[in-house]
Structure formats: C-alpha cells, structure tokens
Write a protein that holds these residues in place. Structure first.
Motif, PDB file in Angstrom:
ATOM      1  N   PHE A 171      -4.130   3.825  -0.041  1.00  0.00           N
ATOM      2  CA  PHE A 171      -3.035   4.559   0.587  1.00  0.00           C
ATOM      3  C   PHE A 171      -3.508   5.263   1.854  1.00  0.00           C
ATOM      4  O   PHE A 171      -4.682   5.575   2.022  1.00  0.00           O
ATOM      5  CB  PHE A 171      -2.410   5.573  -0.376  1.00  0.00           C
ATOM      6  CG  PHE A 171      -3.387   6.537  -1.007  1.00  0.00           C
ATOM      7  CD1 PHE A 171      -3.874   7.641  -0.312  1.00  0.00           C
ATOM      8  CD2 PHE A 171      -3.818   6.341  -2.323  1.00  0.00           C
ATOM      9  CE1 PHE A 171      -4.767   8.525  -0.900  1.00  0.00           C
ATOM     10  CE2 PHE A 171      -4.713   7.225  -2.921  1.00  0.00           C
ATOM     11  CZ  PHE A 171      -5.186   8.322  -2.207  1.00  0.00           C
ATOM     12  N   THR A 172      -2.544   5.475   2.746  1.00  0.00           N
ATOM     13  CA  THR A 172      -2.741   6.315   3.924  1.00  0.00           C
ATOM     14  C   THR A 172      -2.075   7.661   3.634  1.00  0.00           C
ATOM     15  O   THR A 172      -1.361   7.821   2.646  1.00  0.00           O
ATOM     16  CB  THR A 172      -2.132   5.660   5.172  1.00  0.00           C
ATOM     17  OG1 THR A 172      -0.781   5.245   4.881  1.00  0.00           O
ATOM     18  CG2 THR A 172      -2.927   4.443   5.585  1.00  0.00           C
ATOM     19  N   CYS A 208       2.133   5.343   9.666  1.00  0.00           N
ATOM     20  CA  CYS A 208       1.216   4.369   9.061  1.00  0.00           C
ATOM     21  C   CYS A 208       1.653   2.938   9.299  1.00  0.00           C
ATOM     22  O   CYS A 208       0.843   2.008   9.213  1.00  0.00           O
ATOM     23  CB  CYS A 208       1.110   4.631   7.559  1.00  0.00           C
ATOM     24  SG  CYS A 208       2.689   4.465   6.678  1.00  0.00           S
ATOM     25  N   TRP A 225       6.270   5.769  -1.229  1.00  0.00           N
ATOM     26  CA  TRP A 225       5.996   6.650  -0.101  1.00  0.00           C
ATOM     27  C   TRP A 225       6.833   7.914  -0.236  1.00  0.00           C
ATOM     28  O   TRP A 225       7.792   7.946  -1.005  1.00  0.00           O
ATOM     29  CB  TRP A 225       6.347   5.969   1.228  1.00  0.00           C
ATOM     30  CG  TRP A 225       5.492   4.799   1.617  1.00  0.00           C
ATOM     31  CD1 TRP A 225       4.553   4.169   0.850  1.00  0.00           C
ATOM     32  CD2 TRP A 225       5.507   4.107   2.866  1.00  0.00           C
ATOM     33  NE1 TRP A 225       3.976   3.129   1.545  1.00  0.00           N
ATOM     34  CE2 TRP A 225       4.546   3.075   2.798  1.00  0.00           C
ATOM     35  CE3 TRP A 225       6.232   4.270   4.028  1.00  0.00           C
ATOM     36  CZ2 TRP A 225       4.301   2.201   3.857  1.00  0.00           C
ATOM     37  CZ3 TRP A 225       6.001   3.411   5.094  1.00  0.00           C
ATOM     38  CH2 TRP A 225       5.045   2.380   5.010  1.00  0.00           C
ATOM     39  N   CYS A 282       1.779   5.176  -6.940  1.00  0.00           N
ATOM     40  CA  CYS A 282       0.645   4.337  -6.534  1.00  0.00           C
ATOM     41  C   CYS A 282      -0.339   4.151  -7.679  1.00  0.00           C
ATOM     42  O   CYS A 282      -0.947   3.077  -7.824  1.00  0.00           O
ATOM     43  CB  CYS A 282      -0.065   4.963  -5.333  1.00  0.00           C
ATOM     44  SG  CYS A 282       0.886   4.890  -3.800  1.00  0.00           S
ATOM     45  N   GLU A 317       0.819  -1.212   0.000  1.00  0.00           N
ATOM     46  CA  GLU A 317       0.000   0.000   0.000  1.00  0.00           C
ATOM     47  C   GLU A 317       0.853   1.261   0.000  1.00  0.00           C
ATOM     48  O   GLU A 317       2.008   1.247   0.419  1.00  0.00           O
ATOM     49  CB  GLU A 317      -0.912   0.010   1.237  1.00  0.00           C
ATOM     50  CG  GLU A 317      -1.936  -1.115   1.233  1.00  0.00           C
ATOM     51  CD  GLU A 317      -2.774  -1.137   2.506  1.00  0.00           C
ATOM     52  OE1 GLU A 317      -2.528  -0.292   3.401  1.00  0.00           O
ATOM     53  OE2 GLU A 317      -3.669  -1.984   2.610  1.00  0.00           O
ATOM     54  N   GLY A 318       0.248   2.359  -0.429  1.00  0.00           N
ATOM     55  CA  GLY A 318       0.959   3.621  -0.496  1.00  0.00           C
ATOM     56  C   GLY A 318       0.818   4.452   0.764  1.00  0.00           C
ATOM     57  O   GLY A 318       0.007   4.165   1.641  1.00  0.00           O
ATOM     58  N   HIS A 319       1.635   5.487   0.836  1.00  0.00           N
ATOM     59  CA  HIS A 319       1.489   6.501   1.893  1.00  0.00           C
ATOM     60  C   HIS A 319       1.893   7.846   1.303  1.00  0.00           C
ATOM     61  O   HIS A 319       3.000   7.998   0.775  1.00  0.00           O
ATOM     62  CB  HIS A 319       2.345   6.188   3.110  1.00  0.00           C
ATOM     63  CG  HIS A 319       2.171   7.214   4.196  1.00  0.00           C
ATOM     64  ND1 HIS A 319       1.068   7.224   5.017  1.00  0.00           N
ATOM     65  CD2 HIS A 319       2.920   8.294   4.551  1.00  0.00           C
ATOM     66  CE1 HIS A 319       1.155   8.253   5.844  1.00  0.00           C
ATOM     67  NE2 HIS A 319       2.271   8.924   5.579  1.00  0.00           N
ATOM     68  N   LYS A 374      -7.476   5.044   1.983  1.00  0.00           N
ATOM     69  CA  LYS A 374      -7.919   3.801   2.617  1.00  0.00           C
ATOM     70  C   LYS A 374      -9.229   3.992   3.383  1.00  0.00           C
ATOM     71  O   LYS A 374     -10.180   3.237   3.201  1.00  0.00           O
ATOM     72  CB  LYS A 374      -6.812   3.304   3.549  1.00  0.00           C
ATOM     73  CG  LYS A 374      -6.915   1.841   3.917  1.00  0.00           C
ATOM     74  CD  LYS A 374      -5.652   1.385   4.625  1.00  0.00           C
ATOM     75  CE  LYS A 374      -5.754  -0.100   4.959  1.00  0.00           C
ATOM     76  NZ  LYS A 374      -4.533  -0.580   5.644  1.00  0.00           N
ATOM     77  N   SER A 390      -5.903   4.996  -7.712  1.00  0.00           N
ATOM     78  CA  SER A 390      -4.653   4.371  -7.299  1.00  0.00           C
ATOM     79  C   SER A 390      -4.765   2.851  -7.449  1.00  0.00           C
ATOM     80  O   SER A 390      -5.817   2.264  -7.203  1.00  0.00           O
ATOM     81  CB  SER A 390      -4.348   4.729  -5.850  1.00  0.00           C
ATOM     82  OG  SER A 390      -3.215   4.035  -5.387  1.00  0.00           O
ATOM     83  N   ASP A 400       4.773  10.267  -4.916  1.00  0.00           N
ATOM     84  CA  ASP A 400       4.276   9.111  -4.161  1.00  0.00           C
ATOM     85  C   ASP A 400       2.933   8.643  -4.719  1.00  0.00           C
ATOM     86  O   ASP A 400       2.699   7.456  -4.927  1.00  0.00           O
ATOM     87  CB  ASP A 400       4.180   9.421  -2.667  1.00  0.00           C
ATOM     88  CG  ASP A 400       3.500  10.762  -2.353  1.00  0.00           C
ATOM     89  OD1 ASP A 400       2.907  11.364  -3.257  1.00  0.00           O
ATOM     90  OD2 ASP A 400       3.568  11.204  -1.183  1.00  0.00           O
ATOM     91  N   ASN A 456      -0.827  -0.267   7.878  1.00  0.00           N
ATOM     92  CA  ASN A 456      -0.104  -0.115   6.611  1.00  0.00           C
ATOM     93  C   ASN A 456       1.362  -0.456   6.866  1.00  0.00           C
ATOM     94  O   ASN A 456       2.249   0.393   6.776  1.00  0.00           O
ATOM     95  CB  ASN A 456      -0.255   1.321   6.088  1.00  0.00           C
ATOM     96  CG  ASN A 456       0.327   1.486   4.694  1.00  0.00           C
ATOM     97  OD1 ASN A 456       0.894   0.559   4.123  1.00  0.00           O
ATOM     98  ND2 ASN A 456       0.200   2.684   4.151  1.00  0.00           N
TER      99      ASN A 456
END
Length: 425
Positions: free
Chosen positions: A77-78, A129, A146, A175, A44-46, A120, A73, A171, A136
């Motif tokens: 992501f967070t 995260c 990230w 994603c 997952e992304g951040h 998310k 995405s 970032d 995450n």
C-alpha cells in the motif's frame, strides 16, 4: 452478511484473535450499510492516515497489535503525504518544537509500523498515488480498499475502479483481510446518478469552484454532468486528468462525493451514457452567475482579514507533472513581467516524491528554484491544520485546503499575481 467458510474460520479465531477482530470490524461496518457479502480487493491499497499525531494513541496500539501478531497486508500500500518537511518548508523554532514534540511526536514510530505491515517503500507518501510516476494505478472495475477522499473519487470516476468512501483504519483492515464489504459504490446500482448537472457557462469553469458548487449541492450523491466535455474534450489526456483531479478533490471535500460521471468523457459514461441516470434524478444548472455566487460565499478565516499573506501552498492534492511544469513557467514568466527575480512571499509547490524526482531533472526546476520557490512532498493540510501555522495568513488555489484549514482561496490567476508582486484583491 453471508460469509464463506474461510471467512467464518477467521471470524472464529482460527487465525488468531487480532485477525478475527479485524474481520469482525469489517463485517459490522458492512452490516451497517446492508452489505450482503465481502468481495476480494484486486489492487494495491492506499491509506489516508499518514501522520504520527501523538494524541491518537489507539492507532499506534492497534498497529502494534497487528505487528505482534505477525500480520501483514495482503497487498502493498501507499499512504497520504507526510506532515512535515523541514528542508523545503522551513519552520521557526517554536513551530518545529510544536511539530516534533507535540503534534507529530510519533511520526518516526508510525512510519516504522507502516513499513512492517506492508508500506510499498519509503517514497510511497502522496495523496495522488494513481499518478503514472507513482505506480499505484488501478484498472477499470478493480475493487479497492482506499480511504483518501480525493484518491477515491478519482479512482471511481476517472479510472472506473470501485471503492467506497472508507475511513482511516478500515482501509488498512480491508488490505489485511484482502476483502471489503460489498455495498454502495461497489455495486452497479450504487454507481447510478441521482443528480443531473447541466453546465451552461460561457467559458471553461475553474475545476476548484465547479467541484465545490457540485459538492455543496449534491453532497454524497452521484452526479451525471452534461456539457463539461464541450470545454475539456472527450479524451482523458494529461491536462484533462489534472483538471478532474482538482475538480474531484473539491467535490469530495466541499461535499462528500465519491463518484461522478461526465457525459462523453469518463469511462462508465462513455460506455453506458445516460443509462447511468436514475429515474427521477434531480437537476442542477450551473452558469457563470452560479459559480461566482459560490466563489463569493467562501469565508475569510484569517484573524486579520486585511493581513498580507505570508505563505502560499500550491498542490492539494499533489500536483501532476504537467501542472508542476505549468506553474513553474507561469511563476518565472510572471516575475519577469513584474521585473522581479524572487517570489513576493514563501511559495511551496507540492507533489509526490516520484514526480519531484522527475521534475528536478528539468530546466524548469532550475529556473523555479532561482525564484525562491520550493518543491516539497509535504501535506499542506497537515502542515496548516494546527494552532501555530493556522494563525499565519496562508493563500492557496486549492479548495480542499481552504475547506480544511484557515487558508484563503484564490483563483489561479489571482494567486499568481500575489506570488509575483504580492498584489492582494
């Protein structure tokens, strides 16, 4: 850069002009750093950009372009913390006007944009995260897209995932495409250390000052740290991970470190040991005298250097659950020792929404709230980094917050004295 047929197809506009522009940006970014290819992200992304500052109009325009093109995405992501929390970090009328009408006038709009593209959930606003409660948390060797510096250095170093120090929007672009340029900290060679740091202190060094010292010395290079395991052990338990969270944040903000190795402790150092050290690596010895020199070098940016502090922030990056428990107990006990019931100045402890929800179920939370202290999921940096709040004499134990604002840094024990009786050194 060598592209696959699928990547060339996207670049040629076969999946729309907007997606082509996104991929072109990633390719040109990779070309600057000599990336040979794009590699698939595996987690997952951040995103680092969590604030709806009205002046950054290009950001909102790009987000609208992405939404209008029906693009989302490839992974959820967070995002970094929100900049405001009027319930727990109260503002006077002028502050609130500045925040809501000028500084963060586009906050609601931007959060709606994030939700449409792949956020998310509505609680996914934290700089930590990777905490268990948030969820995450990448695995060893996961490839990430990230950008938050403290999260990147933690993921690279403590977990052994792989991520470069990206900027905001890159970032998100990674994603969306599901791939990032392959260079730097994504490669085995790029993860080797060019500095050897020898810890020769007489006691456990404070993570904030140790990280600061190393960051200021090595800047963006990779350090291999010897002798720290003597003080913090060879196991990544909750206490050690909290220590490394704060250490890494200071190293990443006072310098530009994206990865460090600690002998006998961090995953790659345990696996490869001193094979991670490049031939000809520079050496830096840190003893008690060196740490005190670094600490004494921090400037006081208050307009009136003798002012009494009005506000205290603890938690930048956000506090872990164990840190929250420890600080709560220390504040409650410190007040008892000084025959006080309330904190001597406004005190805000910051943590992720998920950790906060867990914490409010405890007796420690009930005891803390009685002291007048507050728990928030705000970003202290975004709160303080403006002309109005920036004029306040703010104290903190975060080296990152000190670096990016006019807040004054104090060691944990000294900060506790200020909170419990406003004793200022």
């Amino acid at each position: 850069m060598k592209l696959t047929p699928e990547e060339k197809r996207i670049l040629d506009g076969k999946e729309g002009e907007v997606k082509a522009k996104i991929l072109r940006t990633l390719v040109e970014f990779g070309d600057v750093f000599g990336a040979e290819k794009l590699v698939k992200i595996t987690h997952e992304g951040h995103l680092v950009t969590s604030f709806g500052i009205g002046l950054i109009k290009p950001l909102f325009r790009i987000m609208d372009e992405i939404i209008d093109a029906g693009i989302k995405s490839s992974v959820p992501f967070t995002v970094d913390p929100r900049p405001i929390d009027y319930e727990n970090v109260k503002c006077n009328l002028l502050n609130k006007l500045v925040f809501s009408k000028i500084m963060y006038s586009q906050q609601k709009r931007y959060e709606e944009q994030l939700s449409k593209i792949g956020l998310k959930d509505s609680n996914s606003f934290t700089c930590t995260c990777y905490q268990d409660e948030v969820g995450n948390q990448p695995k060893y060797k996961d490839i990430l897209s990230w950008a938050e510096s403290s999260a990147v250095v933690y993921a690279n170093s403590v977990i052994g995932a792989r991520c470069n120090r990206n900027s905001g929007m890159l970032d998100l672009f990674g994603c969306i495409i599901g791939k990032v340029p392959y260079f730097g900290l994504l490669t085995d060679e790029g993860r080797k250390a060019t500095w050897v740091i020898e810890i020769k202190t007489t006691k456990k060094p404070l993570p904030q000052i140790l990280g600061s010292a190393i960051g200021l010395k090595v800047m963006e290079d990779v350090p291999y740290i010897i002798g720290l395991d003597k003080f913090i052990g060879d196991k990544l338990d909750d206490e050690t991970k909290s220590y490394l969270k704060d250490f890494g944040a200071a190293a990443a903000s006072n310098g530009a470190i994206g990865l460090y190795h600690i002998d006998n402790l961090t995953p790659e150092a345990k696996k490869l040991g001193k094979k991670l050290i490049k031939e000809g690596a520079k050496k830096y010895v840190i003893d008690d005298k060196e740490l005190e020199k670094v600490y004494n070098s921090y400037p006081i940016l208050w307009k009136n250097k003798d002012a009494k502090p009005e506000l205290c922030f603890i938690g930048c990056p956000h506090l872990s659950y164990n840190q929250l428990l420890t600080w709560s107990k220390n504040i409650v006990n410190g007040l008892k020792d000084n025959n006080r019931k309330k904190v001597a100045l406004r005190t805000i402890l910051t943590t992720s929404p998920q950790v906060k929800n867990k914490f409010i179920q405890t007796q420690e939370y009930k005891d803390l709230i009685k002291t007048g202290a507050k728990v928030s999921s705000i970003c202290p940096l975004m709160y303080t980094n403006n002309p109005i709040a920036g004029k306040k004499p703010i104290v903190t134990c975060s080296n990152k917050l000190r670096t990016y604002s006019s807040s004054r840094y104090y060691k944990d024990d000294d900060l506790l004295k200020i909170i419990c009786k406003k004793e200022v050194k």
